[in-house]
Scaffold this motif. Structure first.
Motif, PDB file in Angstrom:
ATOM      1  N   THR A   1      42.148 164.956 -91.887  1.00  0.00           N
ATOM      2  CA  THR A   1      42.648 165.578 -93.110  1.00  0.00           C
ATOM      3  C   THR A   1      42.503 164.535 -94.221  1.00  0.00           C
ATOM      4  O   THR A   1      43.031 163.429 -94.116  1.00  0.00           O
ATOM      5  CB  THR A   1      44.139 165.950 -92.971  1.00  0.00           C
ATOM      6  OG1 THR A   1      44.802 164.857 -92.376  1.00  0.00           O
ATOM      7  CG2 THR A   1      44.343 167.194 -92.155  1.00  0.00           C
ATOM      8  N   VAL A   2      41.759 164.890 -95.252  1.00  0.00           N
ATOM      9  CA  VAL A   2      41.523 163.942 -96.344  1.00  0.00           C
ATOM     10  C   VAL A   2      41.866 164.611 -97.676  1.00  0.00           C
ATOM     11  O   VAL A   2      41.921 165.837 -97.771  1.00  0.00           O
ATOM     12  CB  VAL A   2      40.050 163.465 -96.364  1.00  0.00           C
ATOM     13  CG1 VAL A   2      39.781 162.481 -95.245  1.00  0.00           C
ATOM     14  CG2 VAL A   2      39.085 164.630 -96.288  1.00  0.00           C
ATOM     15  N   ALA A   3      42.112 163.784 -98.692  1.00  0.00           N
ATOM     16  CA  ALA A   3      42.484 164.328-100.004  1.00  0.00           C
ATOM     17  C   ALA A   3      41.634 163.667-101.083  1.00  0.00           C
ATOM     18  O   ALA A   3      41.171 162.528-100.918  1.00  0.00           O
ATOM     19  CB  ALA A   3      43.951 164.059-100.269  1.00  0.00           C
ATOM     20  N   TYR A   4      41.446 164.395-102.178  1.00  0.00           N
ATOM     21  CA  TYR A   4      40.705 163.873-103.322  1.00  0.00           C
ATOM     22  C   TYR A   4      41.691 163.701-104.474  1.00  0.00           C
ATOM     23  O   TYR A   4      42.532 164.565-104.702  1.00  0.00           O
ATOM     24  CB  TYR A   4      39.620 164.888-103.705  1.00  0.00           C
ATOM     25  CG  TYR A   4      38.828 164.521-104.940  1.00  0.00           C
ATOM     26  CD1 TYR A   4      37.783 163.608-104.860  1.00  0.00           C
ATOM     27  CD2 TYR A   4      39.132 165.095-106.172  1.00  0.00           C
ATOM     28  CE1 TYR A   4      37.051 163.269-105.987  1.00  0.00           C
ATOM     29  CE2 TYR A   4      38.402 164.760-107.307  1.00  0.00           C
ATOM     30  CZ  TYR A   4      37.357 163.841-107.215  1.00  0.00           C
ATOM     31  OH  TYR A   4      36.641 163.506-108.316  1.00  0.00           O
ATOM     32  N   ASP A   5      41.618 162.574-105.185  1.00  0.00           N
ATOM     33  CA  ASP A   5      42.522 162.395-106.331  1.00  0.00           C
ATOM     34  C   ASP A   5      41.811 161.582-107.405  1.00  0.00           C
ATOM     35  O   ASP A   5      41.336 160.473-107.147  1.00  0.00           O
ATOM     36  CB  ASP A   5      43.808 161.676-105.879  1.00  0.00           C
ATOM     37  CG  ASP A   5      44.881 161.695-106.966  1.00  0.00           C
ATOM     38  OD1 ASP A   5      44.635 162.282-108.050  1.00  0.00           O
ATOM     39  OD2 ASP A   5      45.960 161.116-106.733  1.00  0.00           O
ATOM     40  N   GLU A   6      41.715 162.170-108.612  1.00  0.00           N
ATOM     41  CA  GLU A   6      41.020 161.446-109.695  1.00  0.00           C
ATOM     42  C   GLU A   6      41.922 161.249-110.910  1.00  0.00           C
ATOM     43  O   GLU A   6      41.513 160.662-111.893  1.00  0.00           O
ATOM     44  CB  GLU A   6      39.742 162.194-110.094  1.00  0.00           C
ATOM     45  CG  GLU A   6      40.001 163.612-110.606  1.00  0.00           C
ATOM     46  CD  GLU A   6      38.760 164.328-111.135  1.00  0.00           C
ATOM     47  OE1 GLU A   6      37.642 163.946-110.744  1.00  0.00           O
ATOM     48  OE2 GLU A   6      38.935 165.261-111.943  1.00  0.00           O
ATOM     49  N   LYS A   7      43.178 161.775-110.806  1.00  0.00           N
ATOM     50  CA  LYS A   7      44.079 161.695-111.968  1.00  0.00           C
ATOM     51  C   LYS A   7      44.785 160.347-112.051  1.00  0.00           C
ATOM     52  O   LYS A   7      45.180 159.803-111.024  1.00  0.00           O
ATOM     53  CB  LYS A   7      45.139 162.801-111.853  1.00  0.00           C
ATOM     54  CG  LYS A   7      44.794 164.009-112.708  1.00  0.00           C
ATOM     55  CD  LYS A   7      45.975 164.949-112.780  1.00  0.00           C
ATOM     56  CE  LYS A   7      45.528 166.306-112.273  1.00  0.00           C
ATOM     57  NZ  LYS A   7      46.300 166.852-111.214  1.00  0.00           N
ATOM     58  N   ASP A   8      44.991 159.847-113.254  1.00  0.00           N
ATOM     59  CA  ASP A   8      45.749 158.600-113.522  1.00  0.00           C
ATOM     60  C   ASP A   8      44.966 157.343-113.098  1.00  0.00           C
ATOM     61  O   ASP A   8      43.954 157.418-112.413  1.00  0.00           O
ATOM     62  CB  ASP A   8      47.098 158.579-112.785  1.00  0.00           C
ATOM     63  CG  ASP A   8      47.971 159.745-113.189  1.00  0.00           C
ATOM     64  OD1 ASP A   8      47.925 160.121-114.382  1.00  0.00           O
ATOM     65  OD2 ASP A   8      48.661 160.282-112.318  1.00  0.00           O
ATOM     66  N   ALA A   9      45.557 156.201-113.499  1.00  0.00           N
ATOM     67  CA  ALA A   9      44.966 154.903-113.141  1.00  0.00           C
ATOM     68  C   ALA A   9      45.022 154.749-111.627  1.00  0.00           C
ATOM     69  O   ALA A   9      45.916 155.309-110.972  1.00  0.00           O
ATOM     70  CB  ALA A   9      45.754 153.781-113.804  1.00  0.00           C
ATOM     71  N   VAL A  10      44.085 153.963-111.076  1.00  0.00           N
ATOM     72  CA  VAL A  10      43.976 153.907-109.618  1.00  0.00           C
ATOM     73  C   VAL A  10      45.251 153.329-108.982  1.00  0.00           C
ATOM     74  O   VAL A  10      45.661 153.766-107.895  1.00  0.00           O
ATOM     75  CB  VAL A  10      42.689 153.153-109.197  1.00  0.00           C
ATOM     76  CG1 VAL A  10      42.840 151.639-109.354  1.00  0.00           C
ATOM     77  CG2 VAL A  10      42.288 153.513-107.779  1.00  0.00           C
ATOM     78  N   GLY A  11      45.920 152.393-109.670  1.00  0.00           N
ATOM     79  CA  GLY A  11      47.173 151.822-109.140  1.00  0.00           C
ATOM     80  C   GLY A  11      48.221 152.899-108.926  1.00  0.00           C
ATOM     81  O   GLY A  11      48.916 152.911-107.904  1.00  0.00           O
ATOM     82  N   ARG A  12      48.335 153.814-109.861  1.00  0.00           N
ATOM     83  CA  ARG A  12      49.325 154.900-109.720  1.00  0.00           C
ATOM     84  C   ARG A  12      48.944 155.841-108.590  1.00  0.00           C
ATOM     85  O   ARG A  12      49.795 156.379-107.892  1.00  0.00           O
ATOM     86  CB  ARG A  12      49.444 155.689-111.031  1.00  0.00           C
ATOM     87  CG  ARG A  12      50.173 154.885-112.090  1.00  0.00           C
ATOM     88  CD  ARG A  12      50.483 155.706-113.295  1.00  0.00           C
ATOM     89  NE  ARG A  12      51.475 156.743-113.032  1.00  0.00           N
ATOM     90  CZ  ARG A  12      51.921 157.558-113.963  1.00  0.00           C
ATOM     91  NH1 ARG A  12      51.462 157.472-115.200  1.00  0.00           N
ATOM     92  NH2 ARG A  12      52.817 158.458-113.675  1.00  0.00           N
ATOM     93  N   ARG A  13      47.623 156.031-108.450  1.00  0.00           N
ATOM     94  CA  ARG A  13      47.177 156.896-107.341  1.00  0.00           C
ATOM     95  C   ARG A  13      47.502 156.249-105.986  1.00  0.00           C
ATOM     96  O   ARG A  13      47.899 156.937-105.046  1.00  0.00           O
ATOM     97  CB  ARG A  13      45.669 157.157-107.462  1.00  0.00           C
ATOM     98  CG  ARG A  13      45.342 158.215-108.512  1.00  0.00           C
ATOM     99  CD  ARG A  13      43.872 158.485-108.576  1.00  0.00           C
ATOM    100  NE  ARG A  13      43.207 157.662-109.582  1.00  0.00           N
ATOM    101  CZ  ARG A  13      41.886 157.523-109.690  1.00  0.00           C
ATOM    102  NH1 ARG A  13      41.083 158.116-108.839  1.00  0.00           N
ATOM    103  NH2 ARG A  13      41.364 156.781-110.645  1.00  0.00           N
ATOM    104  N   TYR A  14      47.346 154.918-105.904  1.00  0.00           N
ATOM    105  CA  TYR A  14      47.724 154.218-104.662  1.00  0.00           C
ATOM    106  C   TYR A  14      49.199 154.462-104.343  1.00  0.00           C
ATOM    107  O   TYR A  14      49.568 154.761-103.214  1.00  0.00           O
ATOM    108  CB  TYR A  14      47.513 152.707-104.807  1.00  0.00           C
ATOM    109  CG  TYR A  14      46.068 152.240-104.779  1.00  0.00           C
ATOM    110  CD1 TYR A  14      45.078 152.988-104.149  1.00  0.00           C
ATOM    111  CD2 TYR A  14      45.700 151.027-105.365  1.00  0.00           C
ATOM    112  CE1 TYR A  14      43.753 152.542-104.118  1.00  0.00           C
ATOM    113  CE2 TYR A  14      44.394 150.567-105.336  1.00  0.00           C
ATOM    114  CZ  TYR A  14      43.421 151.331-104.714  1.00  0.00           C
ATOM    115  OH  TYR A  14      42.135 150.889-104.679  1.00  0.00           O
ATOM    116  N   ARG A  15      50.045 154.321-105.375  1.00  0.00           N
ATOM    117  CA  ARG A  15      51.488 154.488-105.175  1.00  0.00           C
ATOM    118  C   ARG A  15      51.823 155.910-104.695  1.00  0.00           C
ATOM    119  O   ARG A  15      52.689 156.114-103.863  1.00  0.00           O
ATOM    120  CB  ARG A  15      52.251 154.222-106.477  1.00  0.00           C
ATOM    121  CG  ARG A  15      52.275 152.785-106.877  1.00  0.00           C
ATOM    122  CD  ARG A  15      53.200 151.989-105.935  1.00  0.00           C
ATOM    123  NE  ARG A  15      53.382 150.639-106.445  1.00  0.00           N
ATOM    124  CZ  ARG A  15      52.504 149.659-106.272  1.00  0.00           C
ATOM    125  NH1 ARG A  15      51.390 149.875-105.582  1.00  0.00           N
ATOM    126  NH2 ARG A  15      52.720 148.467-106.774  1.00  0.00           N
TER     127      ARG A  15
END
Ligand code: GAP
Length: 512
Positions: free
Chosen positions: A440-454
């Motif tokens: 199961t994988v997800a795609y995320d392109e919103k916000d700065a990458v640091g926030r996406r990590y969090r």
């Protein structure tokens, strides 16, 4: 407010905010002790169920699965003893009209006394430091000795009243001057038994309808199918039948989130053995089940056995595996040696023989049964609450991370293009197309990458894979590990093996 309560509140709000668990029918203000599993919760729950199923059914040649119906012939519950004995002792407050479990009122009172003793112990520990000898202190300090012996006496009187005479439980409540926790009133009714099964009806008209129950445990579906499975599967004793499914109990004390629910899921296995060999198998399953829990790496110190001293009339040995929940050690799983009680009762009520012909002994007998029974929702709570951690980083900032065992994580990897241009999203999508067959994988392109990590840390995603401009040149990406936050540069073609190595059920179950 106590720290434990804070932690627990945090667990409940995180579960809601990040799409794991919602109160049932929340638009109508919810339904007490009933919950819905949301987009991430349903994945985590499914993964726990599969982890159990694989270890019990797939890994054992002599254990097979079953999916019996929730509705069963009503005589099932007469035979099992649930109609006559599946009760809680209730007491009503005449002024507030509130209903309580009488035994819980007394237990809570006893726990308050225990807390006073613990406070004294902690005070002394702080005063004496390293020289503190707890064992000596609890046997010599007059106040602590008094608290602990009072608590013991109260619990002993409660246990006696519960078996001998419920009027003694009421007398105890009055003597201790226990008040309604909400209103302070001490105006109590007598203590009465209340059956926990939910009733329902089968049939078109009110006159001809048949009274049924929603099953309060999945085990009886296994017992009544014992011979069907044994014959059609040509099973030889010892063998087991495993089942996961919903159970329903009209719990009166329904608190502590998904710990005690009215609709919940059980994962049960009945192991049918030769009479006389049940203790050997009881010890085998106690150890095997504890090892299954330990394989998830939530910490050995969080588990303990509670061996039952007082046994139910059908059991000749019983133990709980208790887990250190945010509100203390409580039952997570039960392992019971149930003798031949259930099969014999179904023989008696149905008039059918439920016996096994043992070709080696050349004789017929009713097998004995060793049961393992774990609540799926309780497993969820144990895993979720222990994994939810607040970390302070080197730069002084904090992060909330759900350190789920990666084999159970709802999403195994999130694929993040560093920016939304230069063809990076297309490469990220291609990686997803490749990985989604296995994980199961997800795609995320919103916000700065640091926030996406969090965000992924808070969801428990073990890997974040970032596609950047170097990817265009050499087909490499960075892979970030949730727990260490360490990043490695790897080839896209290596991703599948890296993830597989970390999340494969085999690697986790091998730790058993
Ligand atoms: N067949 C045996 C049986 O049902 P139990 O101790 O009543 O035994 C087994 O239940 C397990 O089911 C418990 O250890 C617990 O994990 C889970 N369980 C029982 N009642 C529950 C409830 N109201 N809500 C959530 N889980 C529950």
């Amino acid at each position: 407010m106590a720290k434990q309560e804070d932690i627990f509140k945090n667990v409940v709000s995180h579960a809601k905010e990040y799409g794991f668990i919602f109160p049932s029918s929340e638009v109508y203000d919810g339904l007490s002790a009933v919950y819905d599993y949301a987009q991430n919760g349903v994945e985590l729950k499914k993964n726990i169920r599969e982890y159990w199923w694989k270890s019990m059914v797939q890994m054992n040649e002599n254990i097979v699965g079953l999916d019996a119906a929730i509705l069963m012939h009503p005589t099932t519950w007469k035979a099992s003893g649930h109609v006559d004995a599946f009760n809680d002792p209730l007491i009503d407050n005449k002024d507030s009209k509130k209903r309580y479990r009488a035994d819980v009122l007394v237990e809570e009172y006893a726990e308050k006394i225990n807390q006073k003793a613990q406070k004294e112990i902690e005070k002394a520990r702080a005063r004496f430091g390293d020289a503190f000898n707890e064992e000596e202190f609890v046997t010599t300090n007059a106040r602590v000795v008094e608290y602990l012996s009072k608590r013991k006496e109260i619990l002993a009187r409660l246990a006696k009243g519960m078996t001998d005479d419920l009027q003694d439980v009421k007398a105890l409540i009055e003597e201790l001057e226990i008040a309604d926790p909400e209103t302070g009133s001490k105006n109590w009714t007598d203590v009465k038994q209340f059956n926990l099964m939910f009733g329902t009806k089968l049939g078109a008209s009110a006159e001809s309808a048949m009274d049924l129950y929603l099953r309060p445990e999945t085990a009886q579906g296994i017992f009544v199918n014992f011979l069907n499975v044994q014959k059609s599967g040509r099973m030889k004793v010892p063998f087991g039948i495993a089942q996961t499914g919903k159970a329903f109990r009209n719990e009166i004390v329904a608190r502590q989130f998904i710990f005690r629910m009215r609709e919940f899921e059980q994962m049960e296995m009945q192991f049918f053995v030769r009479p006389g060999e049940e203790m050997k198998w009881y010890h085998h399953w106690k150890e095997t089940r504890l090892n299954w829990h330990l394989s998830l790496g939530l910490g050995k110190e969080n588990y303990r056995f509670h061996d039952h001293e007082k046994l139910a009339h059908y059991a000749n040995a019983a133990a709980d595996i208790e887990f250190n929940f945010p509100f203390g050690f409580k039952e997570l799983e039960g392992i019971h040696s149930r003798t031949d009680f259930d099969l014999k009762a179904h023989e008696q009520y149905s008039g059918r023989k439920l016996q096994y012909f043992d070709p080696e002994l050349n004789e017929n007998y009713v097998p004995y049964v060793v049961e393992t029974s774990v609540g799926l929702d309780r497993m969820f709570l144990a895993v979720f609450a222990t994994s939810l951690q607040e970390e302070t980083l080197e730069d002084g900032s904090t992060r909330t991370v759900l350190k789920l065992p990666s084999v159970l994580a709802p999403t195994k990897a999130a694929i993040l293009p560093l920016v939304k241009k230069d063809g990076l999203p297309d490469i990220a999508r291609k990686i997803i197309e490749d990985l989604k067959w296995d994980f199961t994988v997800a795609y995320d392109e919103k916000d700065a990458v640091g926030r996406r990590y969090r965000r992924q840390d808070a969801l428990g995603t073990p890997f974040c894979i970032t596609v950047d401009h170097q990817t265009i040149e050499d087909e490499t990406v960075t892979i970030r590990h949730r727990d260490t936050m360490k990043q490695d540069r790897v080839k896209i073609s290596e991703l599948k093996d890296i993830i597989e190595n970390e999340v494969s059920t085999k690697n986790w179950l091998m730790k058993m």
